[in-house]
Design an enzyme around this catalytic site. Structure first.
Site, mmCIF file in Angstrom:
data_model
loop_
_atom_site.group_PDB
_atom_site.id
_atom_site.type_symbol
_atom_site.label_atom_id
_atom_site.label_comp_id
_atom_site.label_asym_id
_atom_site.label_seq_id
_atom_site.Cartn_x
_atom_site.Cartn_y
_atom_site.Cartn_z
ATOM 1 N N HIS A 1 22.023 38.791 30.314
ATOM 2 C CA HIS A 1 21.197 38.693 31.519
ATOM 3 C C HIS A 1 22.066 38.658 32.784
ATOM 4 O O HIS A 1 22.478 37.584 33.229
ATOM 5 C CB HIS A 1 20.344 37.421 31.469
ATOM 6 C CG HIS A 1 19.177 37.513 30.553
ATOM 7 N ND1 HIS A 1 17.975 38.088 30.922
ATOM 8 C CD2 HIS A 1 19.016 37.094 29.274
ATOM 9 C CE1 HIS A 1 17.126 38.015 29.921
ATOM 10 N NE2 HIS A 1 17.728 37.437 28.902
ATOM 11 N N GLU B 1 21.012 39.033 35.696
ATOM 12 C CA GLU B 1 20.187 38.487 36.788
ATOM 13 C C GLU B 1 20.030 36.978 36.733
ATOM 14 O O GLU B 1 19.575 36.360 37.710
ATOM 15 C CB GLU B 1 18.797 39.142 36.774
ATOM 16 C CG GLU B 1 17.806 38.596 35.767
ATOM 17 C CD GLU B 1 18.002 39.054 34.330
ATOM 18 O OE1 GLU B 1 17.053 38.950 33.536
ATOM 19 O OE2 GLU B 1 19.124 39.510 33.985
ATOM 20 N N CYS C 1 18.027 42.705 27.924
ATOM 21 C CA CYS C 1 17.514 41.817 26.871
ATOM 22 C C CYS C 1 16.371 42.480 26.096
ATOM 23 O O CYS C 1 16.622 43.391 25.320
ATOM 24 C CB CYS C 1 17.117 40.455 27.463
ATOM 25 S SG CYS C 1 16.917 39.165 26.195
#
Length: 255
Positions: free
Chosen positions: A201, A203, A111
Site C-alpha cells: 500500500h 497510499e 492490493c
C-alpha cells in the site's frame, strides 16, 4: 475533448470510519498520492482525477464519449475477496478490466487491485496459506527490470506497508515478476507497458495501518500477537512510501 491528462480511480473497498473521515477513503487517498502538484507540473498540462465507487455499482467510467476517456486507471484495495465468483460487482469489474486492457490503457493495481487484475488477465489468486500479513515488510525488488521498464533507479530492498490475507498465487501470462517478500512470492508484477500491480500500500500512512490493525483485533479477525508484531514493525524504520509513489507515477505518466 477535455484538456490535460485524465485518470480514474476505481474504488473497490470501504475504509474504516477513521480512514474515511480523516483521509477521505481509499479512492481519494490514491488520487491525492498520484496527482502532480503545481510545482511538479511546472506549468505543464493539467490533470483530472475522478473516483468511481465500483463496489457500489458505479461503472460509468466505461461510458465516456469517444476521445474523452481516461489515460490511466487505478484499482484500490478492498476487504473483498478477489477470487469470489458470486459477487456481481467483482464479476463486472473483471470484464471491465479485460476491456480496458484490450484498449491498451494503463492499469495500476493496489492490493485487491493487484489481485483482481492478476485474475482478470489469466492468473490465480486466493487465500494465503501463511495467513495475514500486516505492518511493514521487506521486499526484494528486481531493480534492473524496474529500471529497464520505467527508467527509474530504486533500491533492491525496500520496506512496504502490507495489509492482506489473500495473495496472487500464479502470475498471468506474459507477466514479469518485479518483487517478492518472505511470505508473499508475488509482491509486484508488470505486463508490458500497460499493467503494474503491487500487493503493498503506497497510499497508507502509519495511522491508517494502526487503525486497521486495531479494528481487526477488536473484531477477532487477527490474533493479539499478530497485531503487536504489526504495530512494532514501524519501530525498525519508516516504510519507503516515497519510492513506491515514484514508481507508480513513473508507470502511469511516462509515455
Amino acid at each position: 475533448m477535455a484538456a490535460g491528462r485524465r485518470f480514474a480511480v476505481l474504488r473497490t473497498g470501504h475504509a474504516t470510519e477513521y480512514t474515511e473521515r480523516v483521509h477521505g477513503g481509499y479512492g481519494r487517498m490514491l488520487a491525492r498520492l498520484l496527482e502532480d502538484d503545481d510545482e511538479e507540473r511546472g506549468g505543464g498540462e493539467s490533470e483530472t482525477w475522478d473516483v468511481f465507487s465500483v463496489i457500489d455499482g458505479d461503472f460509468s467510467f466505461l461510458h465516456r464519449e469517444a476521445g474523452d476517456d481516461y489515460d490511466g486507471y487505478v484499482v484500490t484495495g478492498s476487504a473483498a475477496d478477489a477470487h469470489a465468483t458470486d459477487v456481481d460487482w467483482i464479476n463486472r469489474l473483471l470484464g471491465a478490466l479485460l476491456l480496458l486492457h484490450s484498449r491498451k490503457k494503463k492499469l495500476l493495481g493496489i492490493c485487491f487491485g493487484h489481485q483482481i487484475l492478476a485474475r482478470a488477465l489469466g492468473g490465480k489468486t486466493g487465500r494465503a496459506e501463511v495467513g495475514w500479513e500486516l505492518g511493514v515488510k521487506t521486499l526484494q525488488v528486481d531493480s534492473e527490470t524496474v529500471s529497464r521498464l520505467y527508467g527509474l533507479a530504486i533500491p533492491s530492498t525496500i520496506r512496504a506497508i502490507e495489509s492482506h490475507q489473500d495473495q496472487v498465487l500464479m502470475l498471468p501470462p506474459q507477466a514479469v515478476l518485479l518483487a517478492s517478500s518472505e511470505k508473499t512470492k508475488i509482491e509486484m508484477f508488470a505486463i508490458g507497458d500497460d499493467v503494474l500491480c503491487m500487493q503493498c500500500h503506497p497510499e497508507f500512512t502509519e495511522d491508517v495501518i494502526e487503525d486497521l490493525v486495531r479494528t481487526r483485533l477488536s473484531r477477532n479477525l487477527v490474533s493479539d500477537d499478530l497485531a503487536k508484531e504489526a504495530l512494532a514493525s514501524f519501530g525498525a524504520g519508516p516504510a519507503d512510501q516515497a519510492t513506491l509513489k515514484q514508481l507508480c507515477k513513473a508507470f502511469l505518466k511516462n509515455v
